[in-house]
Design an enzyme around this catalytic site. Structure first.
Site, PDB file in Angstrom:
ATOM      1  N   LYS A  29      48.701   3.787  42.636  1.00 29.60           N
ATOM      2  CA  LYS A  29      48.852   3.357  41.240  1.00 29.60           C
ATOM      3  C   LYS A  29      48.322   1.920  41.081  1.00 29.60           C
ATOM      4  CE  LYS A  29      53.124   6.120  40.939  1.00 29.60           C
ATOM      5  NZ  LYS A  29      54.539   6.092  40.506  1.00 29.60           N
ATOM      6  N   TYR A  69      51.801  13.068  33.759  1.00 32.06           N
ATOM      7  CA  TYR A  69      53.266  12.995  33.854  1.00 32.06           C
ATOM      8  C   TYR A  69      53.969  13.874  32.813  1.00 32.06           C
ATOM      9  CZ  TYR A  69      53.448   9.237  37.364  1.00 32.06           C
ATOM     10  OH  TYR A  69      53.367   8.498  38.518  1.00 32.06           O
ATOM     11  N   PHE A  77      61.850   6.555  30.399  1.00 34.18           N
ATOM     12  CA  PHE A  77      60.827   5.648  30.946  1.00 34.18           C
ATOM     13  C   PHE A  77      59.405   6.195  30.782  1.00 34.18           C
ATOM     14  CE2 PHE A  77      62.633   8.240  34.398  1.00 34.18           C
ATOM     15  CZ  PHE A  77      61.502   8.870  34.899  1.00 34.18           C
ATOM     16  N   ARG A 105      54.787  13.473  51.184  1.00 35.73           N
ATOM     17  CA  ARG A 105      55.955  12.898  50.496  1.00 35.73           C
ATOM     18  C   ARG A 105      56.824  12.114  51.472  1.00 35.73           C
ATOM     19  NH1 ARG A 105      56.766  13.169  44.852  1.00 35.73           N
ATOM     20  NH2 ARG A 105      58.987  13.431  45.281  1.00 35.73           N
ATOM     21  N   THR A 111      61.528   8.206  45.793  1.00 37.50           N
ATOM     22  CA  THR A 111      61.028   7.675  44.524  1.00 37.50           C
ATOM     23  C   THR A 111      61.467   6.228  44.293  1.00 37.50           C
ATOM     24  OG1 THR A 111      61.086   9.906  43.596  1.00 37.50           O
ATOM     25  CG2 THR A 111      61.015   8.086  42.021  1.00 37.50           C
ATOM     26  N   ARG A 122      56.584   3.410  50.429  1.00 46.11           N
ATOM     27  CA  ARG A 122      57.393   2.708  49.423  1.00 46.11           C
ATOM     28  C   ARG A 122      58.452   1.829  50.084  1.00 46.11           C
ATOM     29  NH1 ARG A 122      58.032   8.048  45.617  1.00 46.11           N
ATOM     30  NH2 ARG A 122      56.235   7.730  44.240  1.00 46.11           N
ATOM     31  N   ASN A 132      56.374   1.541  42.204  1.00 45.11           N
ATOM     32  CA  ASN A 132      56.516   2.119  43.549  1.00 45.11           C
ATOM     33  C   ASN A 132      55.179   2.527  44.181  1.00 45.11           C
ATOM     34  OD1 ASN A 132      56.053   4.415  42.109  1.00 45.11           O
ATOM     35  ND2 ASN A 132      58.008   5.406  42.535  1.00 45.11           N
ATOM     36  N   HIS A 135      51.650   7.735  44.175  1.00 46.99           N
ATOM     37  CA  HIS A 135      52.069   9.052  43.702  1.00 46.99           C
ATOM     38  C   HIS A 135      51.641  10.110  44.709  1.00 46.99           C
ATOM     39  CE1 HIS A 135      52.628  12.580  41.151  1.00 46.99           C
ATOM     40  NE2 HIS A 135      51.467  12.990  41.643  1.00 46.99           N
ATOM     41  N   GLU A 146      47.501  19.074  39.681  1.00 45.76           N
ATOM     42  CA  GLU A 146      47.080  17.669  39.676  1.00 45.76           C
ATOM     43  C   GLU A 146      45.663  17.508  40.221  1.00 45.76           C
ATOM     44  OE1 GLU A 146      51.633  15.904  39.918  1.00 45.76           O
ATOM     45  OE2 GLU A 146      50.350  15.698  41.670  1.00 45.76           O
TER      46      GLU A 146
HETATM   47  P1  ADP Z   1      57.925  10.736  42.311  1.00 51.87           P
HETATM   48  O1  ADP Z   1      56.808   9.798  41.908  1.00 51.87           O
HETATM   49  O2  ADP Z   1      58.609  10.260  43.575  1.00 51.87           O
HETATM   50  O3  ADP Z   1      57.487  12.178  42.376  1.00 51.87           O
HETATM   51  P2  ADP Z   1      59.241  11.315  39.742  1.00 51.87           P
HETATM   52  O4  ADP Z   1      58.286  12.438  39.532  1.00 51.87           O
HETATM   53  O5  ADP Z   1      60.699  11.562  39.543  1.00 51.87           O
HETATM   54  O6  ADP Z   1      59.077  10.650  41.201  1.00 51.87           O
HETATM   55  O7  ADP Z   1      58.859  10.127  38.779  1.00 51.87           O
HETATM   56  C1  ADP Z   1      57.517   9.775  38.570  1.00 51.87           C
HETATM   57  C2  ADP Z   1      57.387   8.275  38.512  1.00 51.87           C
HETATM   58  O8  ADP Z   1      58.124   7.794  37.389  1.00 51.87           O
HETATM   59  C3  ADP Z   1      57.999   7.530  39.708  1.00 51.87           C
HETATM   60  O9  ADP Z   1      57.121   7.473  40.821  1.00 51.87           O
HETATM   61  C4  ADP Z   1      58.243   6.175  39.101  1.00 51.87           C
HETATM   62  O10 ADP Z   1      57.047   5.406  39.073  1.00 51.87           O
HETATM   63  C5  ADP Z   1      58.622   6.505  37.674  1.00 51.87           C
HETATM   64  N1  ADP Z   1      60.077   6.528  37.514  1.00 51.87           N
HETATM   65  C6  ADP Z   1      60.929   7.456  37.984  1.00 51.87           C
HETATM   66  N2  ADP Z   1      62.206   7.139  37.653  1.00 51.87           N
HETATM   67  C7  ADP Z   1      62.139   5.979  36.950  1.00 51.87           C
HETATM   68  C8  ADP Z   1      63.092   5.126  36.336  1.00 51.87           C
HETATM   69  N3  ADP Z   1      64.391   5.417  36.371  1.00 51.87           N
HETATM   70  N4  ADP Z   1      62.653   4.025  35.702  1.00 51.87           N
HETATM   71  C9  ADP Z   1      61.347   3.724  35.668  1.00 51.87           C
HETATM   72  N5  ADP Z   1      60.379   4.472  36.229  1.00 51.87           N
HETATM   73  C10 ADP Z   1      60.770   5.584  36.865  1.00 51.87           C
END
Ligand code: ADP
Length: 169
Positions: A29, A69, A77, A105, A111, A122, A132, A135, A146
Site C-alpha cells: 500500500k 475493498y 473506515f 497471509r 490485520t 506487519r 498496515n 494487502h 483481485e
Molecule cells: P486484511 O487487510 O488483513 O485482509 P480486512 O480485509 O479486514 O483486513 O481490512 C482491510 C483493510 O482495512 C486493513 O488491511 C486495514 O488497512 C483496514 N482496516 C481494517 N480495520 C480497520 C479499522 N478498524 N480502522 C481502520 N482501518 C481498518
C-alpha cells in the site's frame, strides 16, 4: 503413432505443473511504498520460494479502491481506507506457489499490527491498523477476483524457475 520428442512431454509437464499452482494477489500500500519497504517485502516472498508472476506500480483511482475493498463498504473506515489506498503509488503483485494464499497471509501477519507477531511483515514494520502497509488475498475466491481486477491476463507471466526443482523436489 508419430514419435513425440521428449522435450515436448517435458514442456507439457511444466505447463501442467504451472496450471495447478496457486496464485495470490499481494499489494504494498502507499505507506509501505513511501517508507521504502518494497525490496524488504518482495524479498520475503522471494526467499520463501514463491514465484513472482506479475508486478506493477500504480496509483489507483478512488473508484478502483472502492472496487477492491467492496466487501468492506458498510464499515465505518471504508471511505478513509479508499482515500488512503488511492493516495499514492501501490505496488501490485501476483505471487505463485503451493499454499501461497494462506501462507502469504502468515508472512503478512494479523490485520491489526498490534496483534501481528514479530517476524511478520506487519509485526515488524507497522504500528496501527489504518497504516498496515500490505494487502494479501484472504482466500481462493478473493485471490481470483483481485488478480482479475488488478491485472490483464497478458500481464501474468508464466515461466519455469530453475529453482523450482530445489524448492519442490
Ligand atoms: P486484511 O487487510 O488483513 O485482509 P480486512 O480485509 O479486514 O483486513 O481490512 C482491510 C483493510 O482495512 C486493513 O488491511 C486495514 O488497512 C483496514 N482496516 C481494517 N480495520 C480497520 C479499522 N478498524 N480502522 C481502520 N482501518 C481498518
Amino acid at each position: 503413432a508419430a514419435a513425440v520428442p521428449a522435450a515436448v512431454y517435458m514442456l507439457q509437464d511444466q505447463e501442467a505443473h504451472a496450471a495447478e499452482m496457486e496464485r495470490t494477489f499481494i499489494a504494498i500500500k502507499p505507506d509501505g511504498v513511501q517508507r521504502g519497504l518494497i525490496s524488504e517485502i518482495v524479498s520475503r516472498f522471494e526467499r520463501k520460494g514463491y514465484k513472482l508472476v506479475a508486478i506493477k506500480l500504480i496509483v489507483p483511482s478512488k473508484e478502483f479502491a472502492q472496487k477492491h475493498y467492496h466487501d468492506l463498504k458498510e464499515r465505518p473506515f471504508f471511505n478513509g481506507l479508499c482515500d488512503f489506498l488511492s493516495s499514492g503509488p501501490v505496488l501490485a503483485m501476483v505471487w505463485e506457489g503451493e499454499g501461497v494464499i494462506k501462507y502469504g497471509r502468515k508472512l503478512i501477519g494479523a490485520t491489526d499490527p498490534q496483534k501481528s507477531e514479530p517476524g511478520t511483515i506487519r509485526g515488524d514494520f507497522a504500528v496501527v491498523v489504518g497504516r498496515n502497509i500490505i494487502h494479501g488475498s484472504d482466500g481462493p475466491e478473493t485471490a481470483k477476483d483481485e488478480i482479475a481486477l488488478w491485472f490483464e491476463p497478458k500481464e501474468l507471466v508464466s515461466y519455469t524457475s530453475n529453482a523450482e526443482k530445489w524448492i519442490y523436489g
